[in-house]
Design an enzyme around this catalytic site. Structure first.
Site, PDB file in Angstrom:
ATOM      1  N   ARG A   4       0.886  -1.186   0.000  1.00  0.00           N
ATOM      2  CA  ARG A   4       0.000   0.000   0.000  1.00  0.00           C
ATOM      3  C   ARG A   4       0.910   1.218   0.000  1.00  0.00           C
ATOM      4  NH1 ARG A   4      -5.395   1.309   3.391  1.00  0.00           N
ATOM      5  NH2 ARG A   4      -6.116  -0.066   1.734  1.00  0.00           N
ATOM      6  N   GLN A  32      -9.953  -3.840  -3.933  1.00  0.00           N
ATOM      7  CA  GLN A  32     -11.255  -3.359  -3.481  1.00  0.00           C
ATOM      8  C   GLN A  32     -12.315  -3.549  -4.565  1.00  0.00           C
ATOM      9  OE1 GLN A  32     -12.279  -1.864  -0.429  1.00  0.00           O
ATOM     10  NE2 GLN A  32     -14.242  -2.300  -1.400  1.00  0.00           N
ATOM     11  N   ASP A  37     -17.194   7.032  -1.948  1.00  0.00           N
ATOM     12  CA  ASP A  37     -15.938   6.897  -1.195  1.00  0.00           C
ATOM     13  C   ASP A  37     -15.697   8.251  -0.515  1.00  0.00           C
ATOM     14  OD1 ASP A  37     -13.418   6.122  -0.247  1.00  0.00           O
ATOM     15  OD2 ASP A  37     -12.402   6.414  -2.167  1.00  0.00           O
ATOM     16  N   CYS A  63     -16.485   1.607  -0.149  1.00  0.00           N
ATOM     17  CA  CYS A  63     -15.319   0.764   0.133  1.00  0.00           C
ATOM     18  C   CYS A  63     -14.945   0.785   1.612  1.00  0.00           C
ATOM     19  CB  CYS A  63     -14.138   1.214  -0.721  1.00  0.00           C
ATOM     20  SG  CYS A  63     -13.690   2.943  -0.489  1.00  0.00           S
ATOM     21  N   ARG A 118     -13.726  -8.908   0.602  1.00  0.00           N
ATOM     22  CA  ARG A 118     -12.299  -8.621   0.441  1.00  0.00           C
ATOM     23  C   ARG A 118     -11.503  -9.879   0.793  1.00  0.00           C
ATOM     24  NH1 ARG A 118     -10.335  -3.363   0.830  1.00  0.00           N
ATOM     25  NH2 ARG A 118      -8.366  -4.351   0.273  1.00  0.00           N
TER      26      ARG A 118
HETATM   27  N1   CP Z   1     -11.345  -0.301   1.844  1.00  0.00           N
HETATM   28  C1   CP Z   1     -10.086  -0.402   2.323  1.00  0.00           C
HETATM   29  O1   CP Z   1      -9.121  -0.636   1.590  1.00  0.00           O
HETATM   30  O2   CP Z   1     -10.007  -0.241   3.666  1.00  0.00           O
HETATM   31  P1   CP Z   1      -8.645  -0.030   4.503  1.00  0.00           P
HETATM   32  O3   CP Z   1      -8.099   1.316   4.114  1.00  0.00           O
HETATM   33  O4   CP Z   1      -9.095  -0.075   5.940  1.00  0.00           O
HETATM   34  O5   CP Z   1      -7.707  -1.128   4.155  1.00  0.00           O
HETATM   35  N1  NVA Z   2      -9.824   6.787  -1.563  1.00  0.00           N
HETATM   36  C1  NVA Z   2      -9.530   6.280  -0.246  1.00  0.00           C
HETATM   37  C2  NVA Z   2      -9.773   4.812  -0.200  1.00  0.00           C
HETATM   38  C3  NVA Z   2      -9.529   4.162   1.129  1.00  0.00           C
HETATM   39  C4  NVA Z   2      -9.762   2.686   1.122  1.00  0.00           C
HETATM   40  C5  NVA Z   2      -8.103   6.609   0.128  1.00  0.00           C
HETATM   41  O1  NVA Z   2      -7.216   6.477  -0.722  1.00  0.00           O
HETATM   42  O2  NVA Z   2      -7.875   7.023   1.274  1.00  0.00           O
END
Ligand code: CP
Ligand code: NVA
Length: 310
Positions: free
Chosen positions: A102, A132, A224, A264, A292
């Site tokens: 991430r 997601q 979102d 999400c 998920r």
């Molecule tokens: N939807 C999602 O990816 O949640 P997190 O940011 O908690 O992993």
């Molecule tokens: N768009 C949001 C999604 C989180 C799962 C972010 O990037 O923070």
């Protein structure tokens, strides 16, 4: 396919195969049947940003497959600061069987994939969030029986989640109506590539600046957060700019009577979505969150399993 960096890495038939495996794994899990497809495998999980769902579902998922995950928090390895992205990749490939990352920039996850001989899975970058949207598509297929021709209204920011929706809709023949405030539209290249592909899949992609017009007769309303991770300094301005883009009961009434509401998560309750809608009868947000786990187990089994077979 060594890596999963984008939904575009999967053909439509690979996506079907993935969803079939996810359904099998979900059924086995529900019946308590063990499925140790990745016995003894190890997953390295690099997180530059916080997470609830992605971290827990990958950790639980690899454990249910007989493997083990190592969570590497933002402060632990400091990719690109303490050492180069390349060196992180070249070290991890000697010890673990796959990487979930991430990251802020999408280039970081691409660079990890380029340098690591092992599979790299995008657990969200600033550009996309494929795991997601694969879970969302799987959830919709469970609920609607098909994806082709389903009308999805994406209401809100043209962000990473929106980009993966564009790619996912284009690949599956979904009719996607994206409504964003002016100045918050999705990336032009992502839109162009998705529109081109939607022509072939029989899907359709519309871009609007009017949430009500997008929601009209929709099968699904999706939203979102208005402020994504890394954009916190813009939160106050965004709250003003996104007025008129909240998914509330009035917006839901414009959609089909049995419309599904998706998010999400995490949700900023009272901003992009009201409590009434998030907790109401149209909402399937926790089904998405559950899936998920099942979809990512299918991704892990496919990528890490294939690696050992090869
Ligand atoms: N939807 C999602 O990816 O949640 P997190 O940011 O908690 O992993
Ligand atoms: N768009 C949001 C999604 C989180 C799962 C972010 O990037 O923070």
């Amino acid at each position: 396919m060594k890596d999963l960096l984008s939904i575009r890495d999967l053909t439509a038939s690979e996506m079907d195969g993935l969803f079939g495996l996810a359904a099998d794994l979900k059924a086995q899990h529900r019946k308590g049947i063990a499925h140790p497809l990745l016995l003894g495998k190890t997953l390295g999980m690099i997180f530059e940003k916080p997470s609830l769902r992605t971290r827990v579902t990958f950790e639980v998922g690899i454990a249910q497959l007989g493997g083990h995950a190592i969570y590497l928090a933002p402060a632990d390895i400091q990719v690109g600061k303490r050492e180069t992205v390349k060196d992180v990749a070249k070290n991890l490939e000697r010890w673990v069987d796959g990487i979930v990352a991430r990251t802020f920039t999408h280039e970081t996850v691409e660079e990890l994939a380029r340098h690591a001989a092992i599979p790299v899975i995008n657990g969200l970058s600033d550009l996309t969030h494929p795991c997601q949207i694969l879970a969302d598509l799987f959830t919709l297929q469970e609920k609607c029986g098909t994806l082709h021709g389903v009308k999805v209204a994406y209401i809100g920011d043209g962000n990473n989640v929106c980009h993966s929706w564009l790619y996912g809709a284009a690949r599956t023949g979904i009719e996607l109506h994206v409504a964003c405030p002016k100045g918050y539209e999705p990336d032009g290249d992502v839109v162009a590539a998705s529109r081109q592909e939607a022509e072939a899949s029989g899907g359709h992609i519309a871009l609007l600046n009017d949430a009500r017009a997008a929601a009209e007769r929709a099968d699904v309303l999706y939203t979102d957060v208005w402020t994504s991770m890394g954009q916190e300094s813009e939160a106050a301005k965004r709250r003003l700019d996104f007025q008129g883009f909240q998914v509330d009961a009035a917006l839901v009434r414009l959609a089909k009577p049995n419309a599904l509401v998706m998010h999400c998560l995490p949700a900023h309750r009272g901003e992009e979505i009201t409590d009434e809608v998030l907790d109401g009868p149209h909402s399937i947000v926790y089904d998405e969150a559950e899936n998920r786990l099942h979809v990512q187990k299918a991704i892990l089994a496919t990528l890490l399993g294939r690696q050992s077979a090869g």
